[in-house]
Write a protein that holds these residues in place. Structure first.
Motif, PDB file in Angstrom:
ATOM      1  N   GLU A   1       3.033  -0.563  20.334  1.00 41.29           N
ATOM      2  CA  GLU A   1       3.591   0.777  20.544  1.00 41.29           C
ATOM      3  C   GLU A   1       4.031   1.454  19.249  1.00 41.29           C
ATOM      4  OE1 GLU A   1       6.687   0.121  23.433  1.00 41.29           O
ATOM      5  OE2 GLU A   1       5.233  -0.593  24.927  1.00 41.29           O
ATOM      6  N   THR A   2       4.279   0.685  18.218  1.00 42.57           N
ATOM      7  CA  THR A   2       4.741   1.239  16.943  1.00 42.57           C
ATOM      8  C   THR A   2       3.588   1.921  16.213  1.00 42.57           C
ATOM      9  OG1 THR A   2       6.494  -0.390  16.720  1.00 42.57           O
ATOM     10  CG2 THR A   2       5.672   0.587  14.678  1.00 42.57           C
ATOM     11  N   LYS A   3       3.891   3.100  15.683  1.00 43.99           N
ATOM     12  CA  LYS A   3       2.910   3.838  14.873  1.00 43.99           C
ATOM     13  C   LYS A   3       3.424   4.080  13.455  1.00 43.99           C
ATOM     14  CE  LYS A   3       0.260   4.320  18.469  1.00 43.99           C
ATOM     15  NZ  LYS A   3      -0.245   3.033  18.859  1.00 43.99           N
ATOM     16  N   THR A   4       4.723   4.419  13.333  1.00 41.75           N
ATOM     17  CA  THR A   4       5.316   4.773  12.044  1.00 41.75           C
ATOM     18  C   THR A   4       6.445   3.801  11.712  1.00 41.75           C
ATOM     19  OG1 THR A   4       4.792   7.096  12.424  1.00 41.75           O
ATOM     20  CG2 THR A   4       6.429   6.614  10.721  1.00 41.75           C
ATOM     21  N   ILE A   5       6.378   3.229  10.517  1.00 41.75           N
ATOM     22  CA  ILE A   5       7.335   2.207  10.087  1.00 41.75           C
ATOM     23  C   ILE A   5       7.984   2.641   8.773  1.00 41.75           C
ATOM     24  CG2 ILE A   5       7.606  -0.194   9.318  1.00 41.75           C
ATOM     25  CD1 ILE A   5       5.049  -0.832  10.984  1.00 41.75           C
ATOM     26  N   ALA A   6       9.310   2.593   8.742  1.00 46.47           N
ATOM     27  CA  ALA A   6      10.049   2.745   7.488  1.00 46.47           C
ATOM     28  C   ALA A   6      10.298   1.339   6.965  1.00 46.47           C
ATOM     29  CB  ALA A   6      11.366   3.465   7.722  1.00 46.47           C
ATOM     30  N   LEU A   7       9.792   1.036   5.784  1.00 43.46           N
ATOM     31  CA  LEU A   7       9.919  -0.303   5.214  1.00 43.46           C
ATOM     32  C   LEU A   7      11.023  -0.283   4.154  1.00 43.46           C
ATOM     33  CD1 LEU A   7       7.047  -2.730   4.741  1.00 43.46           C
ATOM     34  CD2 LEU A   7       8.913  -2.704   3.099  1.00 43.46           C
ATOM     35  N   VAL A   8      12.203  -0.754   4.541  1.00 43.62           N
ATOM     36  CA  VAL A   8      13.380  -0.734   3.674  1.00 43.62           C
ATOM     37  C   VAL A   8      13.345  -1.939   2.739  1.00 43.62           C
ATOM     38  CG1 VAL A   8      15.898  -0.805   3.607  1.00 43.62           C
ATOM     39  CG2 VAL A   8      14.734   0.495   5.405  1.00 43.62           C
ATOM     40  N   GLY A   9      13.407  -1.665   1.454  1.00 43.13           N
ATOM     41  CA  GLY A   9      13.320  -2.732   0.469  1.00 43.13           C
ATOM     42  C   GLY A   9      11.901  -2.924  -0.040  1.00 43.13           C
ATOM     43  N   ALA A  10      11.073  -1.903   0.135  1.00 46.97           N
ATOM     44  CA  ALA A  10       9.685  -1.961  -0.340  1.00 46.97           C
ATOM     45  C   ALA A  10       9.662  -2.152  -1.849  1.00 46.97           C
ATOM     46  CB  ALA A  10       8.950  -0.681   0.039  1.00 46.97           C
ATOM     47  N   SER A  11       8.718  -2.958  -2.312  1.00 49.66           N
ATOM     48  CA  SER A  11       8.586  -3.216  -3.747  1.00 49.66           C
ATOM     49  C   SER A  11       7.207  -2.806  -4.237  1.00 49.66           C
ATOM     50  CB  SER A  11       8.793  -4.702  -4.042  1.00 49.66           C
ATOM     51  OG  SER A  11       8.512  -4.980  -5.412  1.00 49.66           O
ATOM     52  N   PRO A  12       7.126  -2.258  -5.454  1.00 48.00           N
ATOM     53  CA  PRO A  12       5.826  -1.932  -6.033  1.00 48.00           C
ATOM     54  C   PRO A  12       5.137  -3.142  -6.676  1.00 48.00           C
ATOM     55  CG  PRO A  12       7.551  -1.253  -7.527  1.00 48.00           C
ATOM     56  CD  PRO A  12       8.238  -1.793  -6.286  1.00 48.00           C
ATOM     57  N   LYS A  13       5.796  -4.299  -6.637  1.00 48.95           N
ATOM     58  CA  LYS A  13       5.241  -5.491  -7.289  1.00 48.95           C
ATOM     59  C   LYS A  13       4.359  -6.264  -6.320  1.00 48.95           C
ATOM     60  CE  LYS A  13       9.282  -5.910 -10.253  1.00 48.95           C
ATOM     61  NZ  LYS A  13      10.443  -6.726 -10.617  1.00 48.95           N
ATOM     62  N   PRO A  14       3.071  -6.423  -6.639  1.00 49.77           N
ATOM     63  CA  PRO A  14       2.142  -7.090  -5.725  1.00 49.77           C
ATOM     64  C   PRO A  14       2.530  -8.526  -5.355  1.00 49.77           C
ATOM     65  CG  PRO A  14       0.933  -5.933  -7.423  1.00 49.77           C
ATOM     66  CD  PRO A  14       2.391  -5.868  -7.810  1.00 49.77           C
ATOM     67  N   GLU A  15       3.321  -9.171  -6.193  1.00 45.69           N
ATOM     68  CA  GLU A  15       3.710 -10.557  -5.887  1.00 45.69           C
ATOM     69  C   GLU A  15       4.860 -10.640  -4.874  1.00 45.69           C
ATOM     70  OE1 GLU A  15       6.000  -9.365  -9.629  1.00 45.69           O
ATOM     71  OE2 GLU A  15       3.983  -9.044  -8.843  1.00 45.69           O
ATOM     72  N   ARG A  16       5.479  -9.520  -4.547  1.00 46.05           N
ATOM     73  CA  ARG A  16       6.618  -9.527  -3.629  1.00 46.05           C
ATOM     74  C   ARG A  16       6.155  -9.501  -2.173  1.00 46.05           C
ATOM     75  NH1 ARG A  16      11.708  -8.635  -6.038  1.00 46.05           N
ATOM     76  NH2 ARG A  16      12.310  -9.294  -3.949  1.00 46.05           N
ATOM     77  N   PRO A  17       6.839 -10.240  -1.292  1.00 46.23           N
ATOM     78  CA  PRO A  17       6.452 -10.230   0.127  1.00 46.23           C
ATOM     79  C   PRO A  17       6.436  -8.834   0.747  1.00 46.23           C
ATOM     80  CG  PRO A  17       7.964 -12.044  -0.297  1.00 46.23           C
ATOM     81  CD  PRO A  17       7.904 -11.204  -1.559  1.00 46.23           C
ATOM     82  N   SER A  18       7.381  -7.965   0.374  1.00 47.29           N
ATOM     83  CA  SER A  18       7.410  -6.628   0.982  1.00 47.29           C
ATOM     84  C   SER A  18       6.142  -5.838   0.638  1.00 47.29           C
ATOM     85  CB  SER A  18       8.654  -5.855   0.533  1.00 47.29           C
ATOM     86  OG  SER A  18       8.647  -5.628  -0.854  1.00 47.29           O
ATOM     87  N   TYR A  19       5.625  -6.021  -0.551  1.00 41.32           N
ATOM     88  CA  TYR A  19       4.387  -5.343  -0.959  1.00 41.32           C
ATOM     89  C   TYR A  19       3.221  -5.845  -0.113  1.00 41.32           C
ATOM     90  CZ  TYR A  19       0.661  -3.620  -4.051  1.00 41.32           C
ATOM     91  OH  TYR A  19      -0.445  -2.980  -4.571  1.00 41.32           O
ATOM     92  N   ARG A  20       3.127  -7.173   0.030  1.00 46.03           N
ATOM     93  CA  ARG A  20       2.019  -7.760   0.792  1.00 46.03           C
ATOM     94  C   ARG A  20       2.088  -7.380   2.269  1.00 46.03           C
ATOM     95  NH1 ARG A  20       3.511 -12.096  -2.507  1.00 46.03           N
ATOM     96  NH2 ARG A  20       4.333 -13.255  -0.733  1.00 46.03           N
ATOM     97  N   VAL A  21       3.293  -7.379   2.832  1.00 51.30           N
ATOM     98  CA  VAL A  21       3.436  -6.992   4.241  1.00 51.30           C
ATOM     99  C   VAL A  21       3.112  -5.510   4.415  1.00 51.30           C
ATOM    100  CG1 VAL A  21       5.092  -6.705   6.133  1.00 51.30           C
ATOM    101  CG2 VAL A  21       5.015  -8.851   4.845  1.00 51.30           C
TER     102      VAL A  21
END
Length: 142
Positions: free
Chosen positions: A17-37
């Protein structure tokens, strides 16, 4: 809600049901989990809005970064939290102050605060904690 175990249908329904997600703590570093997710969620067709005050005005994975949730100019379905569990109570307060509440708060692996979850749930928001949508999506949605 018992946050020790979630029924598969509960997680699958949220992910479908989700279409739009706000990702809090997003990182621009490709090695970070938030970037990969974030990259995974974008590949699956979600609209993902990165939230990180230290990178506001820039982009992550070609998506404009905002400083805080209140800076998002559209309704969001889910807030995906890549912050320490200790940040969850203040984040729930920030979410509850939004003009339009999201349907879901999703705390990533190790992000859990039962009191904060209860407060969000009392306002009608579904809560998932200590789970990763990039793990649950392939398992439950395909």
């Amino acid at each position: 809600m018992n946050h020790d175990a979630y029924p598969d249908y509960y997680l699958a329904d949220i992910l479908r049901e989700t279409k739009t997600i706000a990702l809090v703590g997003a990182s621009p570093k490709p090695e970070r989990p938030s970037y990969r997710v974030m990259a995974f969620l974008l590949r699956k067709g979600y609209r993902v809005i990165p939230v990180n005050p230290g990178h506001a005005g820039g982009t992550i994975l070609d998506q404009p970064v905002v400083a805080r949730l209140a800076d998002i100019g559209e309704p969001i379905d889910m807030v995906d939290v890549f912050r320490a569990a200790s940040a969850l109570p203040a984040l729930v307060d920030e979410i509850l102050a939004l003009p339009a509440l999201p349907k879901v708060i999703w705390g990533q692996l190790s992000v859990r605060d039962d009191a904060a979850a209860a407060k969000a749930e009392a306002a009608g928001i579904k809560v998932v904690m200590d789970r990763c949508p990039a793990i649950e999506y392939p398992r439950l949605v395909g």
